[in-house]
Design an enzyme around this catalytic site. Structure first.
Site, PDB file in Angstrom:
ATOM      1  N   THR A 143       0.828  -1.219   0.000  1.00  0.00           N
ATOM      2  CA  THR A 143       0.000   0.000   0.000  1.00  0.00           C
ATOM      3  C   THR A 143       0.860   1.266   0.000  1.00  0.00           C
ATOM      4  O   THR A 143       0.337   2.370  -0.068  1.00  0.00           O
ATOM      5  CB  THR A 143      -0.905   0.035   1.255  1.00  0.00           C
ATOM      6  OG1 THR A 143      -0.045  -0.176   2.394  1.00  0.00           O
ATOM      7  CG2 THR A 143      -1.966  -1.036   1.225  1.00  0.00           C
ATOM      8  N   GLY A 144       2.181   1.105   0.095  1.00  0.00           N
ATOM      9  CA  GLY A 144       3.072   2.261   0.178  1.00  0.00           C
ATOM     10  C   GLY A 144       3.387   2.837  -1.200  1.00  0.00           C
ATOM     11  O   GLY A 144       3.016   2.275  -2.231  1.00  0.00           O
TER      12      GLY A 144
ATOM     13  N   ARG B 205      -3.510  -2.479   9.430  1.00  0.00           N
ATOM     14  CA  ARG B 205      -4.307  -1.290   9.073  1.00  0.00           C
ATOM     15  C   ARG B 205      -4.918  -1.393   7.683  1.00  0.00           C
ATOM     16  O   ARG B 205      -5.923  -0.761   7.379  1.00  0.00           O
ATOM     17  CB  ARG B 205      -3.422  -0.030   9.085  1.00  0.00           C
ATOM     18  CG  ARG B 205      -2.877   0.372  10.406  1.00  0.00           C
ATOM     19  CD  ARG B 205      -2.005   1.625  10.275  1.00  0.00           C
ATOM     20  NE  ARG B 205      -0.724   1.371   9.626  1.00  0.00           N
ATOM     21  CZ  ARG B 205       0.363   0.931  10.248  1.00  0.00           C
ATOM     22  NH1 ARG B 205       0.339   0.722  11.537  1.00  0.00           N
ATOM     23  NH2 ARG B 205       1.489   0.715   9.584  1.00  0.00           N
TER      24      ARG B 205
ATOM     25  N   CYS C  75      17.980   5.087  -3.182  1.00  0.00           N
ATOM     26  CA  CYS C  75      17.675   5.720  -4.475  1.00  0.00           C
ATOM     27  C   CYS C  75      18.762   6.692  -4.953  1.00  0.00           C
ATOM     28  O   CYS C  75      19.130   6.694  -6.133  1.00  0.00           O
ATOM     29  CB  CYS C  75      16.344   6.460  -4.390  1.00  0.00           C
ATOM     30  SG  CYS C  75      16.104   7.321  -2.826  1.00  0.00           S
TER      31      CYS C  75
ATOM     32  N   SER D  67       8.764  12.330  -2.324  1.00  0.00           N
ATOM     33  CA  SER D  67       8.251  10.956  -2.432  1.00  0.00           C
ATOM     34  C   SER D  67       9.239   9.941  -1.863  1.00  0.00           C
ATOM     35  O   SER D  67       8.834   8.840  -1.489  1.00  0.00           O
ATOM     36  CB  SER D  67       7.904  10.610  -3.876  1.00  0.00           C
ATOM     37  OG  SER D  67       8.994  10.889  -4.719  1.00  0.00           O
TER      38      SER D  67
ATOM     39  N   LYS E 289      24.947   6.453   3.856  1.00  0.00           N
ATOM     40  CA  LYS E 289      24.506   5.380   2.941  1.00  0.00           C
ATOM     41  C   LYS E 289      25.147   5.596   1.580  1.00  0.00           C
ATOM     42  O   LYS E 289      25.641   4.669   0.944  1.00  0.00           O
ATOM     43  CB  LYS E 289      22.982   5.399   2.774  1.00  0.00           C
ATOM     44  CG  LYS E 289      22.192   4.881   3.958  1.00  0.00           C
ATOM     45  CD  LYS E 289      20.676   5.132   3.728  1.00  0.00           C
ATOM     46  CE  LYS E 289      19.875   4.982   4.998  1.00  0.00           C
ATOM     47  NZ  LYS E 289      18.483   5.427   4.861  1.00  0.00           N
TER      48      LYS E 289
ATOM     49  N   HIS F 123      14.790  12.623  -8.089  1.00  0.00           N
ATOM     50  CA  HIS F 123      15.946  13.140  -7.347  1.00  0.00           C
ATOM     51  C   HIS F 123      16.951  13.713  -8.350  1.00  0.00           C
ATOM     52  O   HIS F 123      17.199  13.115  -9.406  1.00  0.00           O
ATOM     53  CB  HIS F 123      16.641  12.015  -6.579  1.00  0.00           C
ATOM     54  CG  HIS F 123      15.917  11.546  -5.346  1.00  0.00           C
ATOM     55  ND1 HIS F 123      14.686  12.014  -4.959  1.00  0.00           N
ATOM     56  CD2 HIS F 123      16.291  10.636  -4.402  1.00  0.00           C
ATOM     57  CE1 HIS F 123      14.330  11.411  -3.823  1.00  0.00           C
ATOM     58  NE2 HIS F 123      15.280  10.565  -3.474  1.00  0.00           N
TER      59      HIS F 123
HETATM   60  P1  NAP Z   1       5.162   4.406   2.737  1.00  0.00           P
HETATM   61  O1  NAP Z   1       4.540   5.034   1.566  1.00  0.00           O
HETATM   62  O2  NAP Z   1       5.045   5.054   4.051  1.00  0.00           O
HETATM   63  O3  NAP Z   1       4.633   2.873   2.846  1.00  0.00           O
HETATM   64  C1  NAP Z   1       5.016   2.025   3.876  1.00  0.00           C
HETATM   65  C2  NAP Z   1       4.525   0.620   3.580  1.00  0.00           C
HETATM   66  O4  NAP Z   1       4.992  -0.266   4.605  1.00  0.00           O
HETATM   67  C3  NAP Z   1       2.999   0.518   3.575  1.00  0.00           C
HETATM   68  O5  NAP Z   1       2.591  -0.442   2.636  1.00  0.00           O
HETATM   69  C4  NAP Z   1       2.715   0.025   4.984  1.00  0.00           C
HETATM   70  O6  NAP Z   1       1.491  -0.666   5.093  1.00  0.00           O
HETATM   71  C5  NAP Z   1       3.859  -0.949   5.144  1.00  0.00           C
HETATM   72  N1  NAP Z   1       4.052  -1.277   6.556  1.00  0.00           N
HETATM   73  C6  NAP Z   1       4.311  -0.423   7.566  1.00  0.00           C
HETATM   74  N2  NAP Z   1       4.335  -1.093   8.739  1.00  0.00           N
HETATM   75  C7  NAP Z   1       4.074  -2.386   8.443  1.00  0.00           C
HETATM   76  C8  NAP Z   1       3.918  -3.566   9.220  1.00  0.00           C
HETATM   77  N3  NAP Z   1       4.059  -3.570  10.552  1.00  0.00           N
HETATM   78  N4  NAP Z   1       3.642  -4.731   8.586  1.00  0.00           N
HETATM   79  C9  NAP Z   1       3.490  -4.765   7.237  1.00  0.00           C
HETATM   80  N5  NAP Z   1       3.594  -3.673   6.451  1.00  0.00           N
HETATM   81  C10 NAP Z   1       3.896  -2.507   7.046  1.00  0.00           C
HETATM   82  O7  NAP Z   1       6.724   4.216   2.520  1.00  0.00           O
HETATM   83  P2  NAP Z   1       7.527   3.984   1.142  1.00  0.00           P
HETATM   84  O8  NAP Z   1       8.017   5.273   0.646  1.00  0.00           O
HETATM   85  O9  NAP Z   1       6.762   3.087   0.246  1.00  0.00           O
HETATM   86  O10 NAP Z   1       8.811   3.247   1.692  1.00  0.00           O
HETATM   87  C11 NAP Z   1       8.759   1.997   2.313  1.00  0.00           C
HETATM   88  C12 NAP Z   1      10.171   1.547   2.621  1.00  0.00           C
HETATM   89  O11 NAP Z   1      10.868   1.335   1.386  1.00  0.00           O
HETATM   90  C13 NAP Z   1      11.028   2.593   3.362  1.00  0.00           C
HETATM   91  O12 NAP Z   1      10.846   2.505   4.750  1.00  0.00           O
HETATM   92  C14 NAP Z   1      12.416   2.227   2.939  1.00  0.00           C
HETATM   93  O13 NAP Z   1      12.940   1.202   3.759  1.00  0.00           O
HETATM   94  C15 NAP Z   1      12.211   1.713   1.524  1.00  0.00           C
HETATM   95  N6  NAP Z   1      12.529   2.769   0.534  1.00  0.00           N
HETATM   96  C16 NAP Z   1      13.644   2.619  -0.165  1.00  0.00           C
HETATM   97  C17 NAP Z   1      13.988   3.564  -1.088  1.00  0.00           C
HETATM   98  C18 NAP Z   1      15.265   3.422  -1.811  1.00  0.00           C
HETATM   99  O14 NAP Z   1      16.017   4.349  -1.752  1.00  0.00           O
HETATM  100  N7  NAP Z   1      15.515   2.319  -2.499  1.00  0.00           N
HETATM  101  C19 NAP Z   1      13.210   4.669  -1.315  1.00  0.00           C
HETATM  102  C20 NAP Z   1      12.060   4.819  -0.591  1.00  0.00           C
HETATM  103  C21 NAP Z   1      11.731   3.836   0.346  1.00  0.00           C
HETATM  104  P3  NAP Z   1       0.168   0.088   5.681  1.00  0.00           P
HETATM  105  O15 NAP Z   1      -0.350   0.947   4.557  1.00  0.00           O
HETATM  106  O16 NAP Z   1      -0.720  -1.041   6.017  1.00  0.00           O
HETATM  107  O17 NAP Z   1       0.606   0.895   6.852  1.00  0.00           O
HETATM  108  O1  3JN Z   2      14.448  10.088   1.502  1.00  0.00           O
HETATM  109  C1  3JN Z   2      14.711   9.600   0.406  1.00  0.00           C
HETATM  110  O2  3JN Z   2      14.684  10.286  -0.632  1.00  0.00           O
HETATM  111  C2  3JN Z   2      15.068   8.172   0.293  1.00  0.00           C
HETATM  112  C3  3JN Z   2      14.676   7.435   1.527  1.00  0.00           C
HETATM  113  C4  3JN Z   2      14.882   6.170   1.694  1.00  0.00           C
HETATM  114  C5  3JN Z   2      14.525   5.510   2.947  1.00  0.00           C
HETATM  115  C6  3JN Z   2      13.443   5.989   3.681  1.00  0.00           C
HETATM  116  C7  3JN Z   2      13.122   5.407   4.888  1.00  0.00           C
HETATM  117  C8  3JN Z   2      13.863   4.354   5.372  1.00  0.00           C
HETATM  118  C9  3JN Z   2      15.267   4.427   3.398  1.00  0.00           C
HETATM  119  C10 3JN Z   2      16.350   3.868   2.546  1.00  0.00           C
HETATM  120  O3  3JN Z   2      16.017   3.276   1.527  1.00  0.00           O
HETATM  121  O4  3JN Z   2      17.528   3.978   2.876  1.00  0.00           O
HETATM  122  C11 3JN Z   2      14.946   3.869   4.640  1.00  0.00           C
HETATM  123  C12 3JN Z   2      15.724   2.739   5.207  1.00  0.00           C
HETATM  124  O5  3JN Z   2      15.394   1.598   4.897  1.00  0.00           O
HETATM  125  O6  3JN Z   2      16.652   2.991   5.994  1.00  0.00           O
END
Ligand code: NAP
Ligand code: 3JN
Length: 337
Positions: free
Chosen positions: A12-13, A40, A129, A159, A213, A242
Protein backbone atom coordinates in the site's frame (compact mmCIF):
# COMPACT_ATOMS: atom_id res chain seq x y z
CA UNK A 1 7.95 -19.46 -20.16
CA UNK A 2 7.80 -20.24 -16.46
CA UNK A 3 5.64 -18.05 -14.19
CA UNK A 4 6.42 -17.24 -10.56
CA UNK A 5 4.46 -16.56 -7.39
CA UNK A 6 5.41 -13.05 -6.30
CA UNK A 7 4.73 -11.16 -3.07
CA UNK A 8 4.93 -7.41 -2.53
CA UNK A 9 5.52 -6.49 1.12
CA UNK A 10 4.46 -2.87 1.77
CA UNK A 11 2.00 -3.06 -1.13
CA UNK A 12 0.00 0.00 0.00
CA UNK A 13 3.07 2.26 0.18
CA UNK A 14 4.44 4.64 -2.43
CA UNK A 15 7.21 2.22 -3.45
CA UNK A 16 4.99 -0.89 -3.17
CA UNK A 17 2.39 0.65 -5.50
CA UNK A 18 5.12 1.39 -8.05
CA UNK A 19 6.38 -2.18 -7.74
CA UNK A 20 2.95 -3.53 -8.65
CA UNK A 21 2.72 -1.17 -11.65
CA UNK A 22 6.25 -2.10 -12.73
CA UNK A 23 5.52 -5.85 -12.62
CA UNK A 24 2.52 -5.15 -14.84
CA UNK A 25 4.28 -2.72 -17.21
CA UNK A 26 7.30 -4.99 -17.76
CA UNK A 27 5.08 -8.06 -18.20
CA UNK A 28 6.88 -9.87 -15.40
CA UNK A 29 5.93 -13.57 -15.52
CA UNK A 30 3.65 -13.59 -12.48
CA UNK A 31 1.70 -16.78 -11.69
CA UNK A 32 0.09 -15.32 -8.56
CA UNK A 33 0.54 -11.98 -6.81
CA UNK A 34 0.24 -11.65 -3.03
CA UNK A 35 -0.11 -8.13 -1.64
CA UNK A 36 1.02 -7.71 1.97
CA UNK A 37 0.86 -4.74 4.33
CA UNK A 38 0.04 -4.02 7.98
CA UNK A 39 -3.14 -4.87 9.84
CA UNK A 40 -4.31 -1.29 9.07
CA UNK A 41 -4.76 -2.24 5.41
CA UNK A 42 -7.03 -5.24 5.90
CA UNK A 43 -10.09 -4.67 3.71
CA UNK A 44 -8.18 -2.65 1.10
CA UNK A 45 -7.40 -3.97 -2.36
CA UNK A 46 -4.73 -3.47 -4.99
CA UNK A 47 -5.09 -3.73 -8.77
CA UNK A 48 -2.99 -5.94 -11.05
CA UNK A 49 -3.80 -6.41 -14.75
CA UNK A 50 -7.32 -5.10 -14.06
CA UNK A 51 -7.97 -7.58 -11.25
CA UNK A 52 -8.65 -6.55 -7.64
CA UNK A 53 -6.40 -8.34 -5.16
CA UNK A 54 -7.09 -8.20 -1.43
CA UNK A 55 -4.35 -6.80 0.75
CA UNK A 56 -3.36 -9.38 3.37
CA UNK A 57 -1.74 -8.76 6.72
CA UNK A 58 1.96 -9.66 6.73
CA UNK A 59 2.48 -12.71 8.93
CA UNK A 60 5.20 -15.31 9.48
CA UNK A 61 3.36 -17.80 7.26
CA UNK A 62 2.83 -15.30 4.39
CA UNK A 63 5.63 -16.68 2.19
CA UNK A 64 4.55 -20.30 1.60
CA UNK A 65 4.91 -20.99 -2.14
CA UNK A 66 6.32 -17.49 -2.89
CA UNK A 67 9.35 -17.56 -5.19
CA UNK A 68 10.11 -13.82 -5.31
CA UNK A 69 9.32 -11.37 -2.49
CA UNK A 70 9.77 -7.64 -3.10
CA UNK A 71 10.04 -5.85 0.28
CA UNK A 72 9.39 -2.12 0.87
CA UNK A 73 7.92 -1.80 4.34
CA UNK A 74 10.92 -0.36 6.18
CA UNK A 75 14.00 -1.89 7.70
CA UNK A 76 12.46 -3.30 10.91
CA UNK A 77 10.02 -5.39 8.85
CA UNK A 78 12.85 -6.48 6.55
CA UNK A 79 15.11 -7.48 9.43
CA UNK A 80 12.37 -9.70 10.86
CA UNK A 81 10.67 -11.10 7.76
CA UNK A 82 13.40 -11.40 5.08
CA UNK A 83 15.06 -14.37 6.86
CA UNK A 84 11.62 -15.98 7.35
CA UNK A 85 10.82 -15.59 3.64
CA UNK A 86 14.21 -16.83 2.46
CA UNK A 87 13.97 -19.89 4.75
CA UNK A 88 10.64 -20.60 3.09
CA UNK A 89 12.45 -20.64 -0.30
CA UNK A 90 11.72 -17.09 -1.52
CA UNK A 91 14.29 -14.83 -3.12
CA UNK A 92 13.91 -11.56 -1.21
CA UNK A 93 14.68 -8.27 -2.94
CA UNK A 94 14.74 -5.75 -0.13
CA UNK A 95 14.37 -1.99 -0.61
CA UNK A 96 15.31 -1.02 2.93
CA UNK A 97 18.71 -0.34 4.44
CA UNK A 98 18.42 -3.41 6.72
CA UNK A 99 20.73 -5.73 4.76
CA UNK A 100 22.63 -3.44 2.40
CA UNK A 101 25.93 -3.44 4.27
CA UNK A 102 25.78 -7.10 5.33
CA UNK A 103 28.87 -8.84 3.90
CA UNK A 104 26.81 -11.85 2.84
CA UNK A 105 24.14 -9.83 1.03
CA UNK A 106 24.65 -8.69 -2.56
CA UNK A 107 23.84 -4.99 -3.08
CA UNK A 108 22.80 -4.83 -6.70
CA UNK A 109 22.32 -2.33 -9.49
CA UNK A 110 21.98 -4.55 -12.59
CA UNK A 111 23.83 -2.12 -14.91
CA UNK A 112 26.84 -2.31 -12.56
CA UNK A 113 27.09 -5.67 -10.78
CA UNK A 114 24.41 -8.20 -11.71
CA UNK A 115 27.21 -10.81 -11.91
CA UNK A 116 27.25 -11.09 -8.09
CA UNK A 117 23.75 -12.62 -7.99
CA UNK A 118 23.77 -16.32 -7.13
CA UNK A 119 21.52 -19.23 -6.08
CA UNK A 120 23.04 -19.18 -2.60
CA UNK A 121 22.24 -15.53 -1.81
CA UNK A 122 18.52 -15.49 -1.23
CA UNK A 123 18.40 -12.02 0.35
CA UNK A 124 19.39 -9.32 -2.13
CA UNK A 125 19.53 -5.64 -1.22
CA UNK A 126 18.31 -2.78 -3.38
CA UNK A 127 20.47 0.29 -2.75
CA UNK A 128 19.29 3.73 -1.65
CA UNK A 129 17.68 5.72 -4.47
CA UNK A 130 20.33 8.47 -4.44
CA UNK A 131 23.11 5.90 -4.69
CA UNK A 132 21.49 3.96 -7.55
CA UNK A 133 21.20 6.84 -10.01
CA UNK A 134 24.74 8.02 -9.20
CA UNK A 135 26.45 4.65 -9.73
CA UNK A 136 24.53 3.96 -12.95
CA UNK A 137 26.27 7.03 -14.42
CA UNK A 138 29.62 6.88 -12.64
CA UNK A 139 30.44 3.20 -13.14
CA UNK A 140 31.03 3.43 -16.92
CA UNK A 141 33.39 6.38 -16.28
CA UNK A 142 35.13 4.46 -13.46
CA UNK A 143 35.76 1.50 -15.77
CA UNK A 144 37.69 3.73 -18.17
CA UNK A 145 39.26 6.48 -16.08
CA UNK A 146 39.15 5.16 -12.45
CA UNK A 147 37.37 7.56 -10.15
CA UNK A 148 39.44 8.64 -7.13
CA UNK A 149 36.98 10.99 -5.41
CA UNK A 150 33.28 11.89 -5.58
CA UNK A 151 31.66 15.00 -4.09
CA UNK A 152 27.86 14.86 -4.38
CA UNK A 153 25.03 17.17 -3.33
CA UNK A 154 21.51 15.82 -3.73
CA UNK A 155 18.17 17.55 -4.32
CA UNK A 156 15.74 14.85 -3.20
CA UNK A 157 12.01 14.72 -3.90
CA UNK A 158 9.54 14.29 -1.04
CA UNK A 159 8.25 10.96 -2.43
CA UNK A 160 11.52 9.44 -1.14
CA UNK A 161 10.06 9.86 2.35
CA UNK A 162 6.76 8.04 1.61
CA UNK A 163 3.07 8.79 1.22
CA UNK A 164 2.71 10.98 4.34
CA UNK A 165 5.54 13.19 3.09
CA UNK A 166 3.88 13.67 -0.32
CA UNK A 167 0.65 14.61 1.43
CA UNK A 168 2.50 17.09 3.65
CA UNK A 169 3.95 18.95 0.64
CA UNK A 170 0.55 18.93 -1.09
CA UNK A 171 -1.23 20.28 2.02
CA UNK A 172 1.36 23.00 2.52
CA UNK A 173 1.07 24.05 -1.13
CA UNK A 174 -2.72 24.11 -0.88
CA UNK A 175 -2.69 26.15 2.34
CA UNK A 176 -3.09 29.89 2.17
CA UNK A 177 0.27 30.86 3.65
CA UNK A 178 -0.99 34.28 4.69
CA UNK A 179 -3.67 33.22 7.10
CA UNK A 180 -3.14 29.56 7.94
CA UNK A 181 -0.58 28.03 10.26
CA UNK A 182 1.34 25.58 8.13
CA UNK A 183 1.70 22.19 9.78
CA UNK A 184 4.80 20.05 9.48
CA UNK A 185 4.88 16.51 10.87
CA UNK A 186 7.09 14.49 8.52
CA UNK A 187 9.81 17.08 7.85
CA UNK A 188 11.56 19.16 10.53
CA UNK A 189 10.58 22.40 8.74
CA UNK A 190 7.93 23.46 6.24
CA UNK A 191 9.03 21.90 2.93
CA UNK A 192 6.85 23.95 0.55
CA UNK A 193 8.86 26.94 -0.77
CA UNK A 194 11.89 25.70 1.17
CA UNK A 195 14.89 23.33 1.05
CA UNK A 196 16.06 21.26 4.03
CA UNK A 197 19.67 19.98 4.29
CA UNK A 198 18.66 17.02 6.42
CA UNK A 199 17.55 13.51 5.31
CA UNK A 200 17.32 10.65 7.82
CA UNK A 201 18.95 10.88 11.26
CA UNK A 202 22.03 12.89 12.20
CA UNK A 203 25.08 10.88 13.28
CA UNK A 204 27.65 11.98 15.87
CA UNK A 205 30.03 13.31 13.21
CA UNK A 206 27.42 15.73 11.83
CA UNK A 207 26.61 13.70 8.70
CA UNK A 208 23.16 12.21 8.16
CA UNK A 209 22.48 8.49 7.69
CA UNK A 210 21.40 9.21 4.10
CA UNK A 211 24.84 10.74 3.42
CA UNK A 212 26.66 7.80 4.99
CA UNK A 213 24.51 5.38 2.94
CA UNK A 214 25.68 7.12 -0.24
CA UNK A 215 29.35 6.76 0.78
CA UNK A 216 29.30 3.12 1.88
CA UNK A 217 26.87 1.80 -0.74
CA UNK A 218 28.81 3.43 -3.61
CA UNK A 219 32.04 1.76 -2.49
CA UNK A 220 30.30 -1.62 -2.08
CA UNK A 221 28.47 -1.57 -5.43
CA UNK A 222 31.49 -0.33 -7.38
CA UNK A 223 33.58 -2.89 -5.46
CA UNK A 224 36.23 -0.31 -4.68
CA UNK A 225 36.73 0.81 -1.09
CA UNK A 226 39.44 3.22 -2.22
CA UNK A 227 36.99 5.64 -3.88
CA UNK A 228 36.63 8.65 -1.61
CA UNK A 229 33.02 9.83 -1.39
CA UNK A 230 31.48 12.78 0.44
CA UNK A 231 27.79 13.71 0.28
CA UNK A 232 25.35 16.43 1.32
CA UNK A 233 21.74 15.29 1.04
CA UNK A 234 19.02 17.91 0.72
CA UNK A 235 15.21 17.67 0.56
CA UNK A 236 13.52 19.94 -1.98
CA UNK A 237 9.83 20.67 -2.66
CA UNK A 238 9.61 18.37 -5.68
CA UNK A 239 7.16 15.44 -5.69
CA UNK A 240 9.09 13.03 -7.84
CA UNK A 241 12.64 12.77 -9.18
CA UNK A 242 15.95 13.14 -7.35
CA UNK A 243 18.62 15.45 -8.81
CA UNK A 244 22.32 15.37 -8.02
CA UNK A 245 25.24 17.69 -8.59
CA UNK A 246 28.23 15.35 -8.85
CA UNK A 247 31.90 16.35 -8.94
CA UNK A 248 34.50 13.65 -9.64
CA UNK A 249 38.27 13.37 -9.87
CA UNK A 250 39.67 10.59 -12.03
CA UNK A 251 43.09 8.95 -12.19
CA UNK A 252 43.18 9.07 -16.03
CA UNK A 253 42.34 12.20 -17.95
CA UNK A 254 39.00 12.00 -19.73
CA UNK A 255 37.30 14.80 -21.65
CA UNK A 256 33.62 15.78 -21.31
CA UNK A 257 33.14 14.69 -24.96
CA UNK A 258 34.54 11.21 -24.23
CA UNK A 259 32.31 10.97 -21.14
CA UNK A 260 29.25 11.90 -23.20
CA UNK A 261 30.10 9.21 -25.77
CA UNK A 262 30.72 6.52 -23.15
CA UNK A 263 27.51 7.33 -21.30
CA UNK A 264 25.45 7.49 -24.49
CA UNK A 265 26.52 3.86 -25.16
CA UNK A 266 25.78 2.66 -21.60
CA UNK A 267 22.62 0.87 -20.47
CA UNK A 268 19.84 2.79 -18.76
CA UNK A 269 21.28 6.26 -19.38
CA UNK A 270 20.07 9.17 -21.49
CA UNK A 271 22.60 11.93 -22.10
CA UNK A 272 20.56 15.14 -22.20
CA UNK A 273 23.23 17.74 -22.66
CA UNK A 274 23.16 20.67 -25.05
CA UNK A 275 23.13 23.93 -23.16
CA UNK A 276 22.79 25.99 -26.36
CA UNK A 277 19.35 24.39 -26.72
CA UNK A 278 18.67 24.54 -22.95
CA UNK A 279 18.97 20.74 -22.85
CA UNK A 280 19.70 19.46 -19.35
CA UNK A 281 17.60 17.11 -17.22
CA UNK A 282 15.02 18.45 -14.74
CA UNK A 283 12.99 16.25 -12.37
CA UNK A 284 9.61 17.32 -13.74
CA UNK A 285 10.48 15.78 -17.12
CA UNK A 286 12.35 12.74 -15.76
CA UNK A 287 9.44 11.66 -13.51
CA UNK A 288 7.79 8.39 -14.61
CA UNK A 289 10.75 7.57 -16.90
CA UNK A 290 12.84 4.47 -16.42
CA UNK A 291 16.21 5.91 -17.48
CA UNK A 292 18.74 7.93 -15.53
CA UNK A 293 19.36 11.29 -17.20
CA UNK A 294 22.66 13.16 -17.23
CA UNK A 295 23.63 16.60 -18.45
CA UNK A 296 25.79 19.66 -17.69
CA UNK A 297 28.86 17.44 -18.28
CA UNK A 298 31.89 19.72 -18.07
CA UNK A 299 35.51 19.91 -16.91
CA UNK A 300 36.30 21.03 -13.40
CA UNK A 301 39.50 22.94 -14.06
CA UNK A 302 40.13 23.60 -10.35
CA UNK A 303 41.77 20.13 -10.08
CA UNK A 304 43.89 18.00 -12.44
CA UNK A 305 41.31 15.52 -13.77
CA UNK A 306 37.99 16.92 -12.63
CA UNK A 307 34.48 16.68 -14.05
CA UNK A 308 31.07 18.01 -13.06
CA UNK A 309 27.80 16.26 -13.92
CA UNK A 310 24.10 16.78 -13.21
CA UNK A 311 22.19 13.51 -12.74
CA UNK A 312 18.39 13.14 -12.48
CA UNK A 313 16.21 10.04 -12.17
CA UNK A 314 12.78 9.00 -10.91
CA UNK A 315 13.52 7.96 -7.32
CA UNK A 316 10.47 5.68 -7.16
CA UNK A 317 11.37 3.88 -10.42
CA UNK A 318 15.10 3.39 -11.02
CA UNK A 319 15.66 4.48 -7.40
CA UNK A 320 13.38 1.77 -6.01
CA UNK A 321 10.67 -0.26 -7.83
CA UNK A 322 12.29 -0.60 -11.26
CA UNK A 323 15.71 -1.55 -9.89
CA UNK A 324 14.02 -4.21 -7.70
CA UNK A 325 12.05 -5.67 -10.62
CA UNK A 326 15.17 -5.59 -12.83
CA UNK A 327 17.00 -7.63 -10.16
CA UNK A 328 14.13 -10.15 -10.26
CA UNK A 329 14.41 -10.26 -14.06
CA UNK A 330 18.15 -10.96 -13.74
CA UNK A 331 17.39 -13.88 -11.39
CA UNK A 332 15.18 -15.36 -14.11
CA UNK A 333 17.53 -14.61 -17.03
CA UNK A 334 20.47 -16.17 -15.22
CA UNK A 335 18.46 -19.32 -14.36
CA UNK A 336 18.91 -18.63 -10.63
CA UNK A 337 15.23 -18.75 -9.74
P1 NAP B 1 5.16 4.41 2.74
O1 NAP B 1 4.54 5.03 1.57
O2 NAP B 1 5.05 5.05 4.05
O3 NAP B 1 4.63 2.87 2.85
C1 NAP B 1 5.02 2.03 3.88
C2 NAP B 1 4.52 0.62 3.58
O4 NAP B 1 4.99 -0.27 4.60
C3 NAP B 1 3.00 0.52 3.57
O5 NAP B 1 2.59 -0.44 2.64
C4 NAP B 1 2.72 0.02 4.98
O6 NAP B 1 1.49 -0.67 5.09
C5 NAP B 1 3.86 -0.95 5.14
N1 NAP B 1 4.05 -1.28 6.56
C6 NAP B 1 4.31 -0.42 7.57
N2 NAP B 1 4.34 -1.09 8.74
C7 NAP B 1 4.07 -2.39 8.44
C8 NAP B 1 3.92 -3.57 9.22
N3 NAP B 1 4.06 -3.57 10.55
N4 NAP B 1 3.64 -4.73 8.59
C9 NAP B 1 3.49 -4.77 7.24
N5 NAP B 1 3.59 -3.67 6.45
C10 NAP B 1 3.90 -2.51 7.05
O7 NAP B 1 6.72 4.22 2.52
P2 NAP B 1 7.53 3.98 1.14
O8 NAP B 1 8.02 5.27 0.65
O9 NAP B 1 6.76 3.09 0.25
O10 NAP B 1 8.81 3.25 1.69
C11 NAP B 1 8.76 2.00 2.31
C12 NAP B 1 10.17 1.55 2.62
O11 NAP B 1 10.87 1.33 1.39
C13 NAP B 1 11.03 2.59 3.36
O12 NAP B 1 10.85 2.50 4.75
C14 NAP B 1 12.42 2.23 2.94
O13 NAP B 1 12.94 1.20 3.76
C15 NAP B 1 12.21 1.71 1.52
N6 NAP B 1 12.53 2.77 0.53
C16 NAP B 1 13.64 2.62 -0.17
C17 NAP B 1 13.99 3.56 -1.09
C18 NAP B 1 15.27 3.42 -1.81
O14 NAP B 1 16.02 4.35 -1.75
N7 NAP B 1 15.52 2.32 -2.50
C19 NAP B 1 13.21 4.67 -1.32
C20 NAP B 1 12.06 4.82 -0.59
C21 NAP B 1 11.73 3.84 0.35
P3 NAP B 1 0.17 0.09 5.68
O15 NAP B 1 -0.35 0.95 4.56
O16 NAP B 1 -0.72 -1.04 6.02
O17 NAP B 1 0.61 0.89 6.85
O1 3JN C 1 14.45 10.09 1.50
C1 3JN C 1 14.71 9.60 0.41
O2 3JN C 1 14.68 10.29 -0.63
C2 3JN C 1 15.07 8.17 0.29
C3 3JN C 1 14.68 7.43 1.53
C4 3JN C 1 14.88 6.17 1.69
C5 3JN C 1 14.53 5.51 2.95
C6 3JN C 1 13.44 5.99 3.68
C7 3JN C 1 13.12 5.41 4.89
C8 3JN C 1 13.86 4.35 5.37
C9 3JN C 1 15.27 4.43 3.40
C10 3JN C 1 16.35 3.87 2.55
O3 3JN C 1 16.02 3.28 1.53
O4 3JN C 1 17.53 3.98 2.88
C11 3JN C 1 14.95 3.87 4.64
C12 3JN C 1 15.72 2.74 5.21
O5 3JN C 1 15.39 1.60 4.90
O6 3JN C 1 16.65 2.99 5.99
Amino acid sequence: MKNYNVAVVGATGVVGQEMIKMLEKRKFPVAGLKLLASQRSIGKTGKFHGKEIEIEELKENSFKGIKIALFSAGSEISKKFAPIASKEGSFVIDNSSAWRMDRDVPLVVPEVNEHILSKEKKIIANPNCSTIQMVVVLNPIHQIAKIKRIVVSTYQAVSGAGKEAMLELQNQKDADITDKKIENKVFPYQIAYNVIPHIDLFMEDGYTREEIKMVKETQKIMNDGSIKVTATCVRVPVFRGHSESVNIETEKKISPEEVKNILAESCGIIVWDDVAKLKYPVPLYCANKEETFVGRIRSDTSVENGLNLWIVSDNLLKGAALNAVQIAECLINKGIV
